[in-house]
Every structure is written in C-alpha cells, then in structure tokens.
Design a protein around this motif. Structure first.
Motif, PDB file in Angstrom:
ATOM      1  N   THR A 524      46.763  45.391  61.788  1.00 46.18           N
ATOM      2  CA  THR A 524      45.905  44.667  60.842  1.00 46.18           C
ATOM      3  C   THR A 524      46.509  44.675  59.443  1.00 46.18           C
ATOM      4  O   THR A 524      46.471  43.661  58.732  1.00 46.18           O
ATOM      5  N   SER A 525      47.067  45.810  59.032  1.00 49.93           N
ATOM      6  CA  SER A 525      47.710  45.887  57.715  1.00 49.93           C
ATOM      7  C   SER A 525      48.840  44.871  57.610  1.00 49.93           C
ATOM      8  O   SER A 525      48.967  44.154  56.607  1.00 49.93           O
ATOM      9  N   ASN A 526      49.672  44.801  58.653  1.00 48.23           N
ATOM     10  CA  ASN A 526      50.792  43.849  58.643  1.00 48.23           C
ATOM     11  C   ASN A 526      50.305  42.404  58.585  1.00 48.23           C
ATOM     12  O   ASN A 526      50.863  41.576  57.858  1.00 48.23           O
ATOM     13  N   GLU A 527      49.268  42.104  59.366  1.00 45.88           N
ATOM     14  CA  GLU A 527      48.761  40.726  59.395  1.00 45.88           C
ATOM     15  C   GLU A 527      48.255  40.298  58.022  1.00 45.88           C
ATOM     16  O   GLU A 527      48.583  39.209  57.532  1.00 45.88           O
ATOM     17  N   ILE A 528      47.450  41.159  57.398  1.00 49.95           N
ATOM     18  CA  ILE A 528      46.905  40.809  56.080  1.00 49.95           C
ATOM     19  C   ILE A 528      48.036  40.682  55.064  1.00 49.95           C
ATOM     20  O   ILE A 528      48.040  39.778  54.217  1.00 49.95           O
ATOM     21  N   GLU A 529      49.016  41.577  55.152  1.00 51.11           N
ATOM     22  CA  GLU A 529      50.132  41.544  54.197  1.00 51.11           C
ATOM     23  C   GLU A 529      50.932  40.251  54.334  1.00 51.11           C
ATOM     24  O   GLU A 529      51.292  39.620  53.327  1.00 51.11           O
ATOM     25  N   MET A 530      51.197  39.828  55.566  1.00 46.53           N
ATOM     26  CA  MET A 530      51.937  38.581  55.774  1.00 46.53           C
ATOM     27  C   MET A 530      51.150  37.378  55.250  1.00 46.53           C
ATOM     28  O   MET A 530      51.709  36.462  54.642  1.00 46.53           O
ATOM     29  N   GLN A 531      49.844  37.388  55.488  1.00 49.88           N
ATOM     30  CA  GLN A 531      49.007  36.285  54.995  1.00 49.88           C
ATOM     31  C   GLN A 531      48.999  36.246  53.468  1.00 49.88           C
ATOM     32  O   GLN A 531      49.069  35.166  52.861  1.00 49.88           O
ATOM     33  N   LEU A 532      48.935  37.423  52.839  1.00 48.33           N
ATOM     34  CA  LEU A 532      48.934  37.465  51.374  1.00 48.33           C
ATOM     35  C   LEU A 532      50.274  36.995  50.811  1.00 48.33           C
ATOM     36  O   LEU A 532      50.315  36.300  49.788  1.00 48.33           O
ATOM     37  N   ARG A 533      51.357  37.357  51.459  1.00 46.89           N
ATOM     38  CA  ARG A 533      52.676  36.886  50.995  1.00 46.89           C
ATOM     39  C   ARG A 533      52.727  35.358  51.017  1.00 46.89           C
ATOM     40  O   ARG A 533      53.228  34.729  50.075  1.00 46.89           O
ATOM     41  N   LEU A 534      52.208  34.794  52.094  1.00 48.55           N
ATOM     42  CA  LEU A 534      52.209  33.336  52.217  1.00 48.55           C
ATOM     43  C   LEU A 534      51.338  32.694  51.136  1.00 48.55           C
ATOM     44  O   LEU A 534      51.730  31.704  50.504  1.00 48.55           O
ATOM     45  N   PRO A 559      52.487  55.153  49.275  1.00 53.67           N
ATOM     46  CA  PRO A 559      51.888  56.446  48.896  1.00 53.67           C
ATOM     47  C   PRO A 559      50.729  56.309  47.916  1.00 53.67           C
ATOM     48  O   PRO A 559      49.766  57.085  47.981  1.00 53.67           O
ATOM     49  N   ALA A 560      50.819  55.331  47.033  1.00 52.19           N
ATOM     50  CA  ALA A 560      49.730  55.149  46.063  1.00 52.19           C
ATOM     51  C   ALA A 560      48.439  54.757  46.775  1.00 52.19           C
ATOM     52  O   ALA A 560      47.359  55.290  46.481  1.00 52.19           O
ATOM     53  N   LEU A 561      48.548  53.837  47.742  1.00 54.85           N
ATOM     54  CA  LEU A 561      47.350  53.395  48.461  1.00 54.85           C
ATOM     55  C   LEU A 561      46.751  54.541  49.274  1.00 54.85           C
ATOM     56  O   LEU A 561      45.529  54.708  49.324  1.00 54.85           O
ATOM     57  N   VAL A 629      62.692  38.199  38.417  1.00 53.41           N
ATOM     58  CA  VAL A 629      61.348  38.599  38.872  1.00 53.41           C
ATOM     59  C   VAL A 629      61.398  38.939  40.364  1.00 53.41           C
ATOM     60  O   VAL A 629      61.910  38.167  41.173  1.00 53.41           O
ATOM     61  N   ARG A 630      60.898  40.098  40.695  1.00 51.33           N
ATOM     62  CA  ARG A 630      60.778  40.523  42.091  1.00 51.33           C
ATOM     63  C   ARG A 630      59.319  40.909  42.340  1.00 51.33           C
ATOM     64  O   ARG A 630      58.735  41.684  41.580  1.00 51.33           O
ATOM     65  N   LEU A 631      58.767  40.362  43.403  1.00 51.55           N
ATOM     66  CA  LEU A 631      57.358  40.619  43.719  1.00 51.55           C
ATOM     67  C   LEU A 631      57.239  41.562  44.914  1.00 51.55           C
ATOM     68  O   LEU A 631      58.135  41.631  45.765  1.00 51.55           O
ATOM     69  N   ALA A 632      56.125  42.253  44.951  1.00 53.00           N
ATOM     70  CA  ALA A 632      55.842  43.159  46.074  1.00 53.00           C
ATOM     71  C   ALA A 632      54.343  43.160  46.337  1.00 53.00           C
ATOM     72  O   ALA A 632      53.538  43.005  45.411  1.00 53.00           O
ATOM     73  N   VAL A 633      53.983  43.300  47.593  1.00 50.13           N
ATOM     74  CA  VAL A 633      52.572  43.479  47.957  1.00 50.13           C
ATOM     75  C   VAL A 633      52.529  44.447  49.134  1.00 50.13           C
ATOM     76  O   VAL A 633      53.381  44.409  50.021  1.00 50.13           O
ATOM     77  N   ARG A 634      51.574  45.338  49.086  1.00 50.57           N
ATOM     78  CA  ARG A 634      51.406  46.300  50.178  1.00 50.57           C
ATOM     79  C   ARG A 634      49.937  46.370  50.550  1.00 50.57           C
ATOM     80  O   ARG A 634      49.063  46.433  49.676  1.00 50.57           O
ATOM     81  N   VAL A 635      49.677  46.338  51.848  1.00 49.71           N
ATOM     82  CA  VAL A 635      48.306  46.427  52.356  1.00 49.71           C
ATOM     83  C   VAL A 635      48.214  47.647  53.260  1.00 49.71           C
ATOM     84  O   VAL A 635      49.091  47.890  54.088  1.00 49.71           O
ATOM     85  N   ARG A 636      47.164  48.393  53.076  1.00 46.81           N
ATOM     86  CA  ARG A 636      46.934  49.569  53.929  1.00 46.81           C
ATOM     87  C   ARG A 636      45.476  49.559  54.366  1.00 46.81           C
ATOM     88  O   ARG A 636      44.567  49.612  53.539  1.00 46.81           O
ATOM     89  N   PRO A 641      34.705  54.697  62.035  1.00 50.22           N
ATOM     90  CA  PRO A 641      33.907  54.323  63.209  1.00 50.22           C
ATOM     91  C   PRO A 641      33.235  52.962  63.032  1.00 50.22           C
ATOM     92  O   PRO A 641      33.089  52.454  61.924  1.00 50.22           O
ATOM     93  N   GLU A 642      32.816  52.399  64.163  1.00 49.60           N
ATOM     94  CA  GLU A 642      32.121  51.107  64.183  1.00 49.60           C
ATOM     95  C   GLU A 642      32.996  49.966  63.655  1.00 49.60           C
ATOM     96  O   GLU A 642      32.490  48.953  63.180  1.00 49.60           O
ATOM     97  N   SER A 643      34.312  50.161  63.709  1.00 51.02           N
ATOM     98  CA  SER A 643      35.271  49.152  63.236  1.00 51.02           C
ATOM     99  C   SER A 643      35.087  48.817  61.762  1.00 51.02           C
ATOM    100  O   SER A 643      35.473  47.737  61.300  1.00 51.02           O
ATOM    101  N   ALA A 644      34.480  49.739  61.024  1.00 48.05           N
ATOM    102  CA  ALA A 644      34.448  49.592  59.566  1.00 48.05           C
ATOM    103  C   ALA A 644      35.824  49.962  59.032  1.00 48.05           C
ATOM    104  O   ALA A 644      36.555  50.743  59.657  1.00 48.05           O
ATOM    105  N   CYS A 645      36.196  49.405  57.911  1.00 53.44           N
ATOM    106  CA  CYS A 645      37.519  49.731  57.384  1.00 53.44           C
ATOM    107  C   CYS A 645      37.551  49.593  55.867  1.00 53.44           C
ATOM    108  O   CYS A 645      36.805  48.804  55.277  1.00 53.44           O
ATOM    109  N   ALA A 646      38.415  50.394  55.277  1.00 52.08           N
ATOM    110  CA  ALA A 646      38.709  50.287  53.850  1.00 52.08           C
ATOM    111  C   ALA A 646      40.075  49.626  53.732  1.00 52.08           C
ATOM    112  O   ALA A 646      41.052  50.106  54.315  1.00 52.08           O
ATOM    113  N   VAL A 647      40.133  48.521  53.026  1.00 52.30           N
ATOM    114  CA  VAL A 647      41.382  47.766  52.876  1.00 52.30           C
ATOM    115  C   VAL A 647      41.864  47.911  51.437  1.00 52.30           C
ATOM    116  O   VAL A 647      41.192  47.471  50.504  1.00 52.30           O
ATOM    117  N   TRP A 648      43.008  48.551  51.282  1.00 51.87           N
ATOM    118  CA  TRP A 648      43.618  48.692  49.959  1.00 51.87           C
ATOM    119  C   TRP A 648      44.788  47.717  49.849  1.00 51.87           C
ATOM    120  O   TRP A 648      45.628  47.637  50.747  1.00 51.87           O
TER     121      TRP A 648
END
Length: 659
Positions: A524-534, A559-561, A629-636, A641-648
């Motif tokens: 899920t982290s990878n999917e969101i990150e790829m979508q955000l890059r796009l 590490p920050a996330l 300029v170099r850009l970066a984005v990281r999703v974690r 439980p209950e498929s709840a999640c915190a998205v950073w």
C-alpha cells in the motif's frame, strides 16, 4: 489425532447415518456377489479384503462415500473462540469452498441469496466490466465470530450470494465438548448481528442498515431448514424507513435429530422478550427517580449533560453503560497507548443530519462502528474506554462540553494513586488533570489546564454511572473523587447490572472481537507513493516545470516517518538525530533542503494530494523552482486492527541556492 470416547461415538453415529442414507451396505453386498460370481477363480476358497476394496474402488463406491462425507478431515483445525473466523463464501454457481470443520460441533449455515427492493438504487446503471462502482458489503457477527461478504455492486436487486458457517455451542464448563442439541440451542439467545455497508467509488463508507437476526426459528422448522425475508431498515433519522430486503436461508448442520415444535420456540422467544421488557421498565422507573433526586440537589443541574440513555443507529434508546464493556484486543494491540492510537486513526464523522438544527444523536453499536471504520466522538470514546478496561485500567467515558459549549465525549482513567488522566479519543492525546481551587487567593499560582474540555456532566463505564453534583461543572475545578457522594451522585450498580451485564437482557448487542488488518503495509505504501509521484509530475508539467526524482533522498525520509508514528503512539520522540545527520550528508554545500510531513487516516492518494496543496509550505516544495531541483516523496503506511491505518507522507526537495 485421537478423539474422546463420546466424540468418537458421535462421529461413528454420523457416518453410520450417512452410510444408511446412501444404502452403501446394499451396494457392497451386490458388488460382493458380482465379484464372487465373475472374478473368483474356481480353486479360490475366499475373497480377501484387498480384493473387495479394489472392487469397491473400481466401481466408484468409495469415492461416492468420501464425497458425501467431505466434512470429515484428517486433522480438525479448531479456532480459538476469541479468534475472528473467516467467511466461507460461494461463487455465483454456489460451489462450496472446502473448509475444515469439527464434526462434533453444531453449525448454523446462513446463506444470503440475493436482495431486492433497494429502491435508492433503482436508477443505478449496470456496471461495465472493470468499471469501478459503489458496492454493498454485508458484515456479520455471532458469538465471537466475524464474517464479511464479498462486495457486490449497488443495485435495486444486489447480487448477494454468500454462505457463512456459524458455530453454535455453549461455553460453560462441561458443555464445550458436547454437540448442542435443540433444547440447548434454544437457550442461546445471542442474535446474529448483520451490518450493511456501502462503499463508494472513492472508498468512503456509509452505514446503510443494522439488523439483529433471530435465528432460532430454524429449530422448529422441518429438517432444520428455513428461509426468511429480512427487511432492513435505515439508520439514524431514517430508522423507520425500509432500505431493502434480503433473502436468507438457515440450515442446521449436522441435521437435527429432533426438531422442536414452533410453539415451543415462539413461547421461549416471547418469555425472553417479556423478561427483557420488564427489566428495562424497572430500570427506567429507577432512572426517573434518580434524576428527580439529582435535580433536587441543585436546580441548575437540569442544564448539565447527564446522559443516562442514548440512541443507537436503529433509533433505540439504550442505557449508556451498555455501550461499554471490557474488550481485550488479543495480540493485535500491545499497550493502552497503542490502543488509543488505534482508536484515533479510525475516521471521525458526525452523525448525518437532514436539514439544519442541532447535532443528530447516534451512538453506534461496536460492530457498526468497526465495519464502517468511522464514527462520532462518542463511538471513539466508548471503544477506547472498553479497550482501557480490557487492559485492567479504571476507565470511564466522560460526557461534557468543549470550547463554545459543543457537546463532547472523552475518556478518563483513575490511577491507584489518585492521578486523573484524560484521553482524547479523536487525537490520542493524554492530559493530566490537576484541579484548580476557586477558593484560593488570586495571588496563588494555579495549574493551567492544557485539555480542551470545559464542562463535565457525568462519567460512566460498564458498571458505574455517576452524575456530577459539584457546585460548578467546570472541568478545571472538578475533583474526581468518585467515592465522595457529595461530589458525584452514583446510580445503583445493581440497577445497572440488571440491564447492562452480559446476558442480562436479550436486547443487548453483543460485543465483537477485533479483526487483524488485511492491508499489506509495504504494498500500500508503494502504491500511494507511485500515485503521488505521478500527481506531482503532472502538476509540475502544467506549470511548465520538469520533475527529477531522487530515490536516495526519498529513502532517507523513512526514519522520520517512523519516528513520527512512534511519537504518536508512545509520546516519546526518538531517532531525529540520525535523520538530521543523514539529510545533512545528502544535501551538498550551497544547497537548500525543505521537507513537509503530513498525516492522514485514509489511503486515497488524490485526496491526500489535494489536501497537501492547500498548505503553502507544501505547495512551495511541490512547485519548487531553482537550479538542480531534486524532488522526493516518501509514504509509510502503519496498519492497525480492523484495517485502520495511519498514512504518513513526506514531500521534500533540495536545490542550489542562487540568491
């Protein structure tokens, strides 16, 4: 695996019944005679067992028997009562998926065979193959077992075709290993709680209906099979409006040796309803008397938020104490603070109201709250209080107001040393309460409250209800000595127990266990990150800017996330030194680094990106102009439980300063 003698005898009886039903003995005799006549040599005196087995196998008799007895497996996998069970689903051809079941237990097989009259979706077009559409999902809970149907497209006649195998047994000592008979099952009053959830194309969930199915009518049906049509009513302000009908078939498995008469079943149900109604009537009489006494203490008490009853999603008034119960999370949550974080990442949504006016009251049952994955502040507070009680803390739900007199609910724990801690269920924050003394002289330094709460009317848990009868209901001056009846007027614990204790009444909704997350955090982290890059690349392209991503810089943001989530869970900050050192090494001299972390509780990348752009600082990073300029984005994604999640999410850029 060895079985106890009583289980072995029951198993033998089941197999004998099945063999008799198939007339296997007669078929074996025919094959035996045929084999002797056709295949036995004249000089051979007897037929060996191996020869007979070969003949039976060749003619398919053994295969037929094994197909009929496919519920018997070499190893019976037993699940712990506390573990949520996975649904046994059917495809459209109603082909049974193989499953391991205990042949010595009784099961109720519930089939949902389609729906009709969901008139709100009358004009819904037929979804095209591969098209994303709104879906219905049916969630069930019965005696610590959780099930979820396959999502089906929303339609006037939704194509539900699912089957669920519910284990029916008594949990009292001595009954756990015995197959439940009709009389025993008649005394099991737990209903099957069914919750219908609608998920739109953006992943937003809506509670459509909540229904308690009385299943025991099947005990009086011929052959232990019955079909029902269940009318689902709406929720909240629409609780008197029908939203649709489900066709349901119930079947006992193995079949009952002896069914009860329908009159016996109806009499039992009527007696239970009568007993429940009488208990609720007596509690209502007591609550009215308690309220009169409370008002006689001080007339101003009439304006305090003393909440004795609250409406659930079906518009039924229940004592507030029935919404709380010690809840153990098993191995899904390790600490009370982690439990607070879990409750915090469940979405917050006020109960929907039609038209203007005040807030619509709707305290959801726990299953409806968990299945929808979001709810009002009362739902969060009730769940957090239940979890903290499960961890052995003395926890209470507090009902009062926050700034501007807005009604609010939060949680309070009382330490053995008298320390009072407030837990905000919507944020996960904790506050230590130190009361101010209004009688002290103005020069005396008073503790300044950090919490957002203004007034408090009452506190309650599963056993106690106390109304605040101090001269002022301001939280900052309240003394939380709950044993002092001059400050807190208690309700009779016996009265509360009569309607709120487990099994006290048949109208109490049972508490479901928590389910483990089904989300793969890395994927899920990878999917969101790829979508955000796009999305970032497209946004910059519209501005006439090129986009160069630096993978190494993106990786260094991880590490920050992780540190941010650790801090949210434990209130301890750790790991920032290493992160800062790594960034300093990655950013050359003469370059500038900017980073923007943000937190969400949903996984919709487009929605998150739109929110990020509203922040001037984040927009400055995404739309950065400059040299090299170099850009970066990281999703974690952190799952709960209950498929709840915190998205950073962290956006960052580095560029050479030319000013």
């Amino acid at each position: 695996m060895s079985l106890p003698p009583e289980k072995a005898s029951e198993l033998k009886q089941l197999i004998h019944q099945q063999l008799s039903k198939m007339d296997v003995h007669g078929r074996i005799r025919e094959i035996l005679a045929e084999t002797i006549r056709e295949e036995l040599a004249p000089d051979q005196q007897h037929l060996s067992t191996e020869d007979l087995i070969k003949a039976l196998r060749r003619r398919g008799i053994i295969d037929d028997v094994m197909k009929e007895l496919n519920f018997v497996t070499d190893s019976v996998e037993q699940e712990l009562p506390s573990s949520p069970k996975q649904p046994i689903c059917f495809d459209r051809q109603s082909t049974l998926k193989k499953t391991n079941i205990d042949p010595t237990r009784r099961y109720l097989y519930l089939q949902v065979l389609g729906g009709k009259a969901f008139l709100e979706h009358l004009q819904e077009p037929e979804p095209l193959p591969g098209q994303v559409c709104s879906t219905f999902t049916l969630c069930l809970h019965y005696r610590n077992q959780r099930f979820r149907s396959k999502p089906v497209p929303c339609a006037c006649e939704p194509d539900f075709h699912d089957g669920f195998l519910l284990e029916v047994h008594r949990e009292s000592l001595g009954d756990g290993t015995r197959m439940a008979d009709s009389t025993t099952m008649l005394s099991i009053s737990d209903p099957i709680h069914m919750v219908l959830i609608k998920t739109d194309i953006f992943g937003e969930t809506t509670l459509v209906a909540s229904y308690f199915l009385e299943w025991r009518s099947v005990l009086g049906s011929e052959n232990g099979v019955t079909s029902l049509t269940v009318e689902l009513m709406g929720v909240g302000t629409e609780s008197k409006v029908s939203v649709g009908i489900l066709n349901i078939k119930l079947e006992m498995y193995p079949p009952l040796n002896q069914t009860l008469s329908q009159e016996v079943v109806n009499t039992q149900l009527a007696l239970e309803r009568q007993k429940t109604a009488e208990k609720e009537r007596l509690f209502l009489v007591y609550a009215k008397q308690w309220w009169r006494e409370y008002l006689q203490i001080r007339p101003s008490h009439n304006s305090r938020l003393v909440k004795i009853f609250a409406q659930d999603e079906n518009g039924i008034n229940r004592p507030v104490c029935s919404y709380v119960k010690p809840l153990r999370a098993g191995r899904l949550l390790d600490t009370p603070r982690q439990a607070a974080r879990f409750v915090n990442v469940l979405g917050y949504e006020r109960a929907p109201v039609i038209g203007g006016g005040g807030k619509q009251e709707q305290w959801c049952t726990l299953l409806a709250f968990l299945c929808r994955n979001k709810g009002d502040c009362e739902d969060h507070a009730n769940l957090l209080c239940s979890l903290l009680l499960g961890y052995g803390l003395e926890a209470f739900v507090c009902v009062g107001t926050k700034a501007k007199g807005v009604p609010h609910a939060w949680v309070m724990t009382c330490g053995t040393d008298g320390a009072i801690t407030f837990w905000e269920s919507l944020t996960g924050h904790r506050y230590i309460h130190k009361p101010t003394n209004p009688d002290e002289p103005p020069v005396a330094e008073q503790p300044k409250p950090l919490y957002p709460y203004r007034t408090i009317g009452c506190v309650f848990n599963h056993q106690m209800f106390l109304g605040n009868c101090q001269p002022s209901d301001a939280v900052e001056t309240c003394v939380f000595d709950l044993n002092d009846e001059s400050k807190w007027k208690p309700m009779s614990e016996e009265a509360i127990k009569s309607v709120c204790a487990p099994g006290a009444t048949t109208s109490l909704p049972p508490f479901p266990p928590l389910c483990a997350s089904t989300i793969d955090a890395s994927v899920t982290s990878n999917e969101i990150e790829m979508q955000l890059r796009l999305l970032v690349s497209e946004h910059r392209k519209d501005l006439g800017l090129t986009t160069v991503w630096e993978d190494q810089l993106s990786y260094l943001l991880s590490p920050a996330l992780a540190s941010y989530e650790f801090e949210r869970t434990t209130s301890i900050s750790a790991g920032n030194e290493e992160f800062q050192d790594a960034i300093r090494r990655a950013v050359p001299d003469g370059h500038t680094f900017k980073g923007f972390p943000i937190h969400f509780v949903y996984r919709n990348a487009r929605r998150a990106f739109a929110t990020c752009l509203r922040s001037p600082f984040c927009e400055e990073i995404i739309c950065c102009r400059g040299d090299q300029v170099r850009l970066a984005v990281r999703v974690r994604v952190f799952t709960y439980p209950e498929s709840a999640c915190a998205v950073w999410i962290m956006f960052a850029c580095k560029y050479r300063s030319v000013l």
